[in-house]
Design a protein around this motif. Sequence first.
Motif, PDB file in Angstrom:
ATOM      1  N   LEU A 119      13.394   8.461  -8.348  1.00 14.10           N
ATOM      2  CA  LEU A 119      12.461   9.549  -8.618  1.00 14.10           C
ATOM      3  C   LEU A 119      11.669   9.934  -7.373  1.00 14.10           C
ATOM      4  N   SER A 120      11.314   8.954  -6.554  1.00 18.77           N
ATOM      5  CA  SER A 120      10.456   9.202  -5.399  1.00 18.77           C
ATOM      6  C   SER A 120      11.216   9.775  -4.207  1.00 18.77           C
ATOM      7  N   ALA A 121      12.550   9.737  -4.261  1.00 13.62           N
ATOM      8  CA  ALA A 121      13.335  10.253  -3.143  1.00 13.62           C
ATOM      9  C   ALA A 121      13.234  11.775  -3.087  1.00 13.62           C
ATOM     10  N   GLY A 122      13.334  12.322  -1.880  1.00 20.20           N
ATOM     11  CA  GLY A 122      13.347  13.768  -1.721  1.00 20.20           C
ATOM     12  C   GLY A 122      11.979  14.417  -1.658  1.00 20.20           C
ATOM     13  N   TRP A 123      10.944  13.608  -1.364  1.00 20.08           N
ATOM     14  CA  TRP A 123       9.582  14.131  -1.216  1.00 20.08           C
ATOM     15  C   TRP A 123       9.024  13.686   0.131  1.00 20.08           C
ATOM     16  N   GLU A 124       8.220  14.535   0.750  1.00 21.59           N
ATOM     17  CA  GLU A 124       7.580  14.158   2.008  1.00 21.59           C
ATOM     18  C   GLU A 124       6.582  13.022   1.806  1.00 21.59           C
ATOM     19  N   SER A 125       5.918  13.015   0.666  1.00 22.14           N
ATOM     20  CA  SER A 125       4.929  11.976   0.350  1.00 22.14           C
ATOM     21  C   SER A 125       5.153  11.501  -1.071  1.00 22.14           C
ATOM     22  N   ALA A 126       5.285  10.185  -1.230  1.00 23.49           N
ATOM     23  CA  ALA A 126       5.440   9.585  -2.556  1.00 23.49           C
ATOM     24  C   ALA A 126       4.516   8.370  -2.613  1.00 23.49           C
ATOM     25  N   ARG A 127       3.379   8.522  -3.266  1.00 25.91           N
ATOM     26  CA  ARG A 127       2.379   7.453  -3.361  1.00 25.91           C
ATOM     27  C   ARG A 127       2.381   6.869  -4.769  1.00 25.91           C
ATOM     28  N   ARG A 128       2.249   5.552  -4.842  1.00 27.93           N
ATOM     29  CA  ARG A 128       2.258   4.861  -6.137  1.00 27.93           C
ATOM     30  C   ARG A 128       0.954   4.098  -6.311  1.00 27.93           C
ATOM     31  N   TYR A 129       0.364   4.214  -7.500  1.00 29.68           N
ATOM     32  CA  TYR A 129      -0.895   3.544  -7.814  1.00 29.68           C
ATOM     33  C   TYR A 129      -0.765   2.859  -9.177  1.00 29.68           C
ATOM     34  N   ASP A 130      -1.610   1.862  -9.393  1.00 27.64           N
ATOM     35  CA  ASP A 130      -1.657   1.195 -10.695  1.00 27.64           C
ATOM     36  C   ASP A 130      -2.768   1.819 -11.524  1.00 27.64           C
ATOM     37  N   ALA A 131      -2.405   2.249 -12.742  1.00 28.22           N
ATOM     38  CA  ALA A 131      -3.373   2.887 -13.629  1.00 28.22           C
ATOM     39  C   ALA A 131      -3.343   2.179 -14.978  1.00 28.22           C
ATOM     40  N   ASP A 132      -4.252   1.234 -15.149  1.00 28.33           N
ATOM     41  CA  ASP A 132      -4.342   0.508 -16.424  1.00 28.33           C
ATOM     42  C   ASP A 132      -2.987  -0.095 -16.813  1.00 28.33           C
TER      43      ASP A 132
END
Length: 347
Positions: free
Chosen positions: A163-176
């Motif tokens: 899913l994250s491929a093909g983007w200039e920026s792909a940031r992942r965070y933990d949300a609950d």
Amino acid sequence: MAQQHPEEWDAHHGGGGRSRSPGPAEGRLLAAHVPVPAGGRCLDVGCGTGELARHLAASGYLVDAVDRSAAALTEARRAAGARVTYRRLDIEHDSLDRLPPASYDLITVRPGRAVVRDRTRVLNRLRERLRPGGALCVITPVADAVPEHERGVALDEEEIGLLSAGWESARRYDADGLALLVLRGPAPAPPVCAGKGRPTPHALTGAGVVVTDPAGRVLLGWSVRGVWELPGGKNDPGEDFAAAAVRELEEETSLKADPGAAWVRAVLMDSVHGIPRVTAAVQVTRYTGEPAVSEPQLIRRWEWHEVTDLPVLARPLFTPSAHVLDTVWPGLLPDLPPVHRYPVAEG
């Protein structure tokens, strides 16, 4: 990963089921990483009963909220506030032309995305709706962190990477306890071809099968070896290319075709690890059934792809599949590895 049908979601929401409200961490992360710009517009995909849509509207976005479940939208409208417009839309099967291109500063997708089969195609169409500088935000449970019965609406680490491929920026965070992905700057890449490791040493002969749906989309499988590939495989002893194509198509995807509907377009020859490889480019013009994964040890899932998306796939194409596709659509894929191509006259 099991798909759920609209009637299942209707039964869930019609029986009183509701979408999960954004948790505190989720709300803080959204405010921090996708703040509302002046005149900000948001598309909330798979809105369910509207909890996230109303949260985003309260933050200042003008929200279009879509879902394929009529029951969910009925519940959402009962609690509708200002700045939210609900509409019924199945993002996988309906045309997205109803959504204006380059119109949204934020597109949010919550766990329902995991039950969409053709995720790559759908994501490509959604990101065409982003304004310059806009973000696509996916909020999903992670498969390893949820009970077995909840994994149908969760993504595993490989799916998150894809899913994250093909983007200039792909940031992942933990949300609950959820993964919150913020994707910015669509970055289509030129096609990359890749092998799947050294094959068993023998004379390699087989067929690659091009099959298209009524909309002209071509079927590709996401391989356990990290490449997109066409249905197909090796010939059995005494089996011709058309018969091999029809057999492999049914064995791998459950689609049934008659050998008379299989047209050998060309015979291709290249080499892999010093072993000659011969591949028949076979086009199947009629079939019955729906694609299904029947060999999960080889293919994780099947997706219908727009032909125009093939030159900018974010992950590699299996080299023989790329050559077969270039036979059916000459010039579609530039700068392919060398191959000897022997066209076959149409019978």
